[in-house]
Scaffold this active site. Structure first.
Site, PDB file in Angstrom:
ATOM      1  N   GLY A  11       0.371  -1.520  -0.173  1.00  0.00           N
ATOM      2  CA  GLY A  11       0.290   0.104   0.153  1.00  0.00           C
ATOM      3  C   GLY A  11       0.894   1.229   0.197  1.00  0.00           C
ATOM      4  O   GLY A  11       1.496   0.853   0.554  1.00  0.00           O
ATOM      5  N   VAL A  23      16.833   8.314  -0.532  1.00  0.00           N
ATOM      6  CA  VAL A  23      17.441   7.656  -1.289  1.00  0.00           C
ATOM      7  C   VAL A  23      18.467   7.517  -1.990  1.00  0.00           C
ATOM      8  O   VAL A  23      19.670   7.846  -2.153  1.00  0.00           O
ATOM      9  CB  VAL A  23      16.523   5.965  -1.374  1.00  0.00           C
ATOM     10  CG1 VAL A  23      17.628   5.136  -1.652  1.00  0.00           C
ATOM     11  CG2 VAL A  23      15.960   5.328  -0.100  1.00  0.00           C
ATOM     12  N   ARG A  72       1.284  -5.394  -5.672  1.00  0.00           N
ATOM     13  CA  ARG A  72       1.345  -6.468  -4.693  1.00  0.00           C
ATOM     14  C   ARG A  72       1.147  -7.378  -6.405  1.00  0.00           C
ATOM     15  O   ARG A  72       0.793  -7.669  -6.784  1.00  0.00           O
ATOM     16  CB  ARG A  72      -0.086  -6.744  -4.283  1.00  0.00           C
ATOM     17  CG  ARG A  72      -0.294  -5.432  -2.957  1.00  0.00           C
ATOM     18  CD  ARG A  72      -1.135  -5.615  -2.315  1.00  0.00           C
ATOM     19  NE  ARG A  72      -2.226  -4.535  -1.858  1.00  0.00           N
ATOM     20  CZ  ARG A  72      -1.728  -4.194  -0.327  1.00  0.00           C
ATOM     21  NH1 ARG A  72      -0.272  -4.256  -0.069  1.00  0.00           N
ATOM     22  NH2 ARG A  72      -2.001  -2.863   0.671  1.00  0.00           N
ATOM     23  N   ASP A 103       4.854  -5.146   6.093  1.00  0.00           N
ATOM     24  CA  ASP A 103       5.719  -6.445   6.941  1.00  0.00           C
ATOM     25  C   ASP A 103       5.647  -7.349   5.179  1.00  0.00           C
ATOM     26  O   ASP A 103       6.754  -7.180   4.827  1.00  0.00           O
ATOM     27  CB  ASP A 103       4.814  -6.485   7.635  1.00  0.00           C
ATOM     28  CG  ASP A 103       4.062  -7.232   7.894  1.00  0.00           C
ATOM     29  OD1 ASP A 103       2.929  -6.666   6.611  1.00  0.00           O
ATOM     30  OD2 ASP A 103       3.645  -7.430   8.512  1.00  0.00           O
ATOM     31  N   THR A 125       4.045   2.615   5.092  1.00  0.00           N
ATOM     32  CA  THR A 125       2.599   2.313   5.687  1.00  0.00           C
ATOM     33  C   THR A 125       2.001   3.456   6.524  1.00  0.00           C
ATOM     34  O   THR A 125       2.200   3.904   7.469  1.00  0.00           O
ATOM     35  CB  THR A 125       2.542   0.795   6.272  1.00  0.00           C
ATOM     36  OG1 THR A 125       0.802   0.654   6.702  1.00  0.00           O
ATOM     37  CG2 THR A 125       2.790   0.149   7.713  1.00  0.00           C
ATOM     38  N   ASP A 127      -0.221   3.106   9.015  1.00  0.00           N
ATOM     39  CA  ASP A 127      -0.562   1.540   9.604  1.00  0.00           C
ATOM     40  C   ASP A 127      -0.646   1.818  11.142  1.00  0.00           C
ATOM     41  O   ASP A 127      -0.764   1.914  11.694  1.00  0.00           O
ATOM     42  CB  ASP A 127      -1.333   0.567   9.306  1.00  0.00           C
ATOM     43  CG  ASP A 127      -2.464   0.347   8.079  1.00  0.00           C
ATOM     44  OD1 ASP A 127      -3.059   1.495   7.994  1.00  0.00           O
ATOM     45  OD2 ASP A 127      -2.191  -1.003   7.484  1.00  0.00           O
ATOM     46  N   ASP A 129       1.974  -0.124  11.905  1.00  0.00           N
ATOM     47  CA  ASP A 129       1.809  -1.497  11.978  1.00  0.00           C
ATOM     48  C   ASP A 129       3.149  -1.965  12.555  1.00  0.00           C
ATOM     49  O   ASP A 129       3.529  -3.607  12.547  1.00  0.00           O
ATOM     50  CB  ASP A 129       1.043  -2.062  12.270  1.00  0.00           C
ATOM     51  CG  ASP A 129       1.282  -1.973  10.141  1.00  0.00           C
ATOM     52  OD1 ASP A 129       1.980  -1.970   9.916  1.00  0.00           O
ATOM     53  OD2 ASP A 129       0.239  -2.646   9.768  1.00  0.00           O
ATOM     54  N   ARG A 171      -6.497  -2.665   9.475  1.00  0.00           N
ATOM     55  CA  ARG A 171      -7.184  -3.841   9.127  1.00  0.00           C
ATOM     56  C   ARG A 171      -6.822  -4.430  10.787  1.00  0.00           C
ATOM     57  O   ARG A 171      -7.249  -5.575  11.750  1.00  0.00           O
ATOM     58  CB  ARG A 171      -6.562  -4.861   8.113  1.00  0.00           C
ATOM     59  CG  ARG A 171      -7.538  -4.246   7.211  1.00  0.00           C
ATOM     60  CD  ARG A 171      -6.973  -5.267   6.405  1.00  0.00           C
ATOM     61  NE  ARG A 171      -5.443  -4.997   5.874  1.00  0.00           N
ATOM     62  CZ  ARG A 171      -5.181  -4.932   4.034  1.00  0.00           C
ATOM     63  NH1 ARG A 171      -5.518  -5.145   3.674  1.00  0.00           N
ATOM     64  NH2 ARG A 171      -3.389  -4.407   4.387  1.00  0.00           N
TER      65      ARG A 171
HETATM   66  P1  ATP Z   1       0.955  -2.424   3.395  1.00  0.00           P
HETATM   67  O1  ATP Z   1       0.951  -2.873   4.992  1.00  0.00           O
HETATM   68  O2  ATP Z   1      -0.039  -1.580   2.531  1.00  0.00           O
HETATM   69  O3  ATP Z   1       0.025  -4.164   3.277  1.00  0.00           O
HETATM   70  P2  ATP Z   1       2.758  -4.424   3.163  1.00  0.00           P
HETATM   71  O4  ATP Z   1       3.922  -4.498   2.149  1.00  0.00           O
HETATM   72  O5  ATP Z   1       2.807  -5.759   4.232  1.00  0.00           O
HETATM   73  O6  ATP Z   1       2.166  -3.515   2.583  1.00  0.00           O
HETATM   74  P3  ATP Z   1       2.268  -6.721   1.092  1.00  0.00           P
HETATM   75  O7  ATP Z   1       1.290  -6.795  -0.304  1.00  0.00           O
HETATM   76  O8  ATP Z   1       1.608  -8.184   2.503  1.00  0.00           O
HETATM   77  O9  ATP Z   1       1.763  -4.765   1.578  1.00  0.00           O
HETATM   78  O10 ATP Z   1       3.353  -7.304   1.086  1.00  0.00           O
HETATM   79  C1  ATP Z   1       3.335  -6.473  -0.212  1.00  0.00           C
HETATM   80  C2  ATP Z   1       3.896  -7.406  -1.683  1.00  0.00           C
HETATM   81  O11 ATP Z   1       5.050  -7.838  -0.804  1.00  0.00           O
HETATM   82  C3  ATP Z   1       3.084  -8.468  -2.299  1.00  0.00           C
HETATM   83  O12 ATP Z   1       2.204  -8.402  -3.022  1.00  0.00           O
HETATM   84  C4  ATP Z   1       4.205  -9.298  -2.801  1.00  0.00           C
HETATM   85  O13 ATP Z   1       4.556  -8.506  -3.617  1.00  0.00           O
HETATM   86  C5  ATP Z   1       5.766  -9.355  -1.534  1.00  0.00           C
HETATM   87  N1  ATP Z   1       5.290 -10.284  -0.320  1.00  0.00           N
HETATM   88  C6  ATP Z   1       5.250 -10.049   0.916  1.00  0.00           C
HETATM   89  N2  ATP Z   1       4.750 -11.297   1.597  1.00  0.00           N
HETATM   90  C7  ATP Z   1       6.348 -12.120   1.024  1.00  0.00           C
HETATM   91  C8  ATP Z   1       6.920 -13.241   1.046  1.00  0.00           C
HETATM   92  N3  ATP Z   1       6.562 -14.363   1.764  1.00  0.00           N
HETATM   93  N4  ATP Z   1       8.005 -13.622  -0.068  1.00  0.00           N
HETATM   94  C9  ATP Z   1       7.825 -12.959  -0.956  1.00  0.00           C
HETATM   95  N5  ATP Z   1       7.632 -11.916  -1.410  1.00  0.00           N
HETATM   96  C10 ATP Z   1       6.567 -11.234  -0.527  1.00  0.00           C
END
Ligand code: ATP
Length: 319
Positions: A11, A23, A72, A103, A125, A127, A129, A171
């Site tokens: 997100g 960066v 994603r 995460d 993010t 959140d 979190d 969430r």
């Molecule tokens: P938000 O907190 O906004 O949801 P996020 O980084 O947690 O952000 P996710 O959709 O959980 O969002 O993860 C982003 C992307 O990271 C995923 O779509 C995937 O491509 C990659 N990813 C997540 N988990 C894994 C994993 N276990 N192994 C490899 N890639 C991963």
């Protein structure tokens, strides 16, 4: 290390642009070649990689969203997808990657590290979190957006003597609901970390009415229950027609606050320092205004903690 890349994933959040800028500029300042990867891990697999110069990140520090775009990707979770990404990095000669996201994005960075790529994560993010940091990039902006919305809803709630239920994002983490509820003077705050007590909320509204109070505001984190459900429950218990507002995606947009821009600039530059110092496989953060970093292993899977004193305070101030 001579060539590094930066990507945004998951997100989007306000302040990601300021982090990308930091960066890129810190990397160039240190004499590195810096590449921008578009559309997160999807773009990494597809080779949407561009060499950046100082001007590539000009005029973005004040903009919401992410100029690199985000995504994603289910494919990147597979070994085949990860190999595609590694091939792209190798063909560009990129040895280090800074991943800005939540995460899930950190888990992706951890996978890249398993293939020998030096990675550093930056918490982006709304959140708030992610363990290992007091604040994530975007939280402060989203908080202020919500507080602004609460103030506006309060104006009309007061004029029409209404109870307002406002559903906010979160969430798994109640930080946005808790902080905005405290800042917006909400009567009740519902968060995923604390079990729901609809009877207590109804009692509070009732007591308020008895002492002549004309309106109430209830903040609901989406991970707790839905705003519509709360209205239904209140209607079942008392003769009241509360209004519900679901703030939705407007919470993710908007120009970043000064706080988020400073946080993003500090964390972005720090991430590059760690990469060049070969302190990798880590996520950066800020604790008590000091820059910190922890291995991904220490952060992932650790439950998010809510500030229970703040939750208690919010309920003490809204009796
Ligand atoms: P938000 O907190 O906004 O949801 P996020 O980084 O947690 O952000 P996710 O959709 O959980 O969002 O993860 C982003 C992307 O990271 C995923 O779509 C995937 O491509 C990659 N990813 C997540 N988990 C894994 C994993 N276990 N192994 C490899 N890639 C991963």
């Amino acid at each position: 290390m001579k060539k590094i890349a930066v990507l945004t994933s998951g997100g989007d959040s306000p302040g990601m642009n300021a982090a990308v800028r930091a960066v890129v500029r810190k990397g160039l300042y240190l004499g590195l070649e810096v590449f921008g990867v578009y559309r997160g891990y999807t773009g990494l697999m597809e080779g949407e990689i561009k060499k950046f110069d100082l001007g590539s990140v000009g005029d973005i520090i004040h903009r919401g969203g992410t100029m690199l775009h985000s995504s994603r990707s289910e494919e990147f979770k597979t070994e085949e997808g990860q190999r595609k990404a590694i091939d792209q990095l190798m063909s560009h000669g990129i040895e280090g990657v800074v991943v800005i996201g939540g995460d899930g994005s950190y888990r992706g960075a951890q996978k890249l590290a398993e293939y020998g790529i030096a990675t550093v994560g930056i918490p982006g993010t709304i959140d708030n979190d992610i363990p290992g940091t007091d604040y994530t990039i975007g939280f402060d902006t989203a908080l202020n957006t919500i507080v602004d919305a609460i103030d506006k809803i309060r104006d009309t709630a007061m004029s029409h003597e209404k109870t307002s239920v406002i559903e906010v994002m979160g969430r798994d983490a109640g930080d946005l609901a808790l902080w905005s509820g405290l800042a917006g003077g909400a009567e009740s705050i519902m968060i995923p970390e604390v079990s729901i007590d609809i009877g207590g909320i109804v009692d509070k509204i009732q007591k308020g009415i008895e002492r002549g109070k004309k309106h109430s505001i209830i903040i609901v984190a989406e991970g707790s229950t839905s705003g519509v459900e709360v209205v239904k429950q209140i209607k079942n218990r008392m003769n009241l027609e509360p209004r519900v507002t679901i703030l939705g995606h407007l919470q993710r947009g908007g120009k970043p606050t000064g706080f988020d821009r400073v946080l993003a600039s500090r964390l972005g530059a720090y991430a590059v320092d760690l990469l060049t110092d070969n302190q990798v496989g880590v996520a950066v953060g800020i604790e008590q205004n000091k820059l910190v970093h922890y291995p991904f292993d220490k952060i992932l899977g650790k439950p998010h903690q809510i500030n229970t004193n703040m939750f208690e305070l919010a309920s003490q101030l809204s009796i």
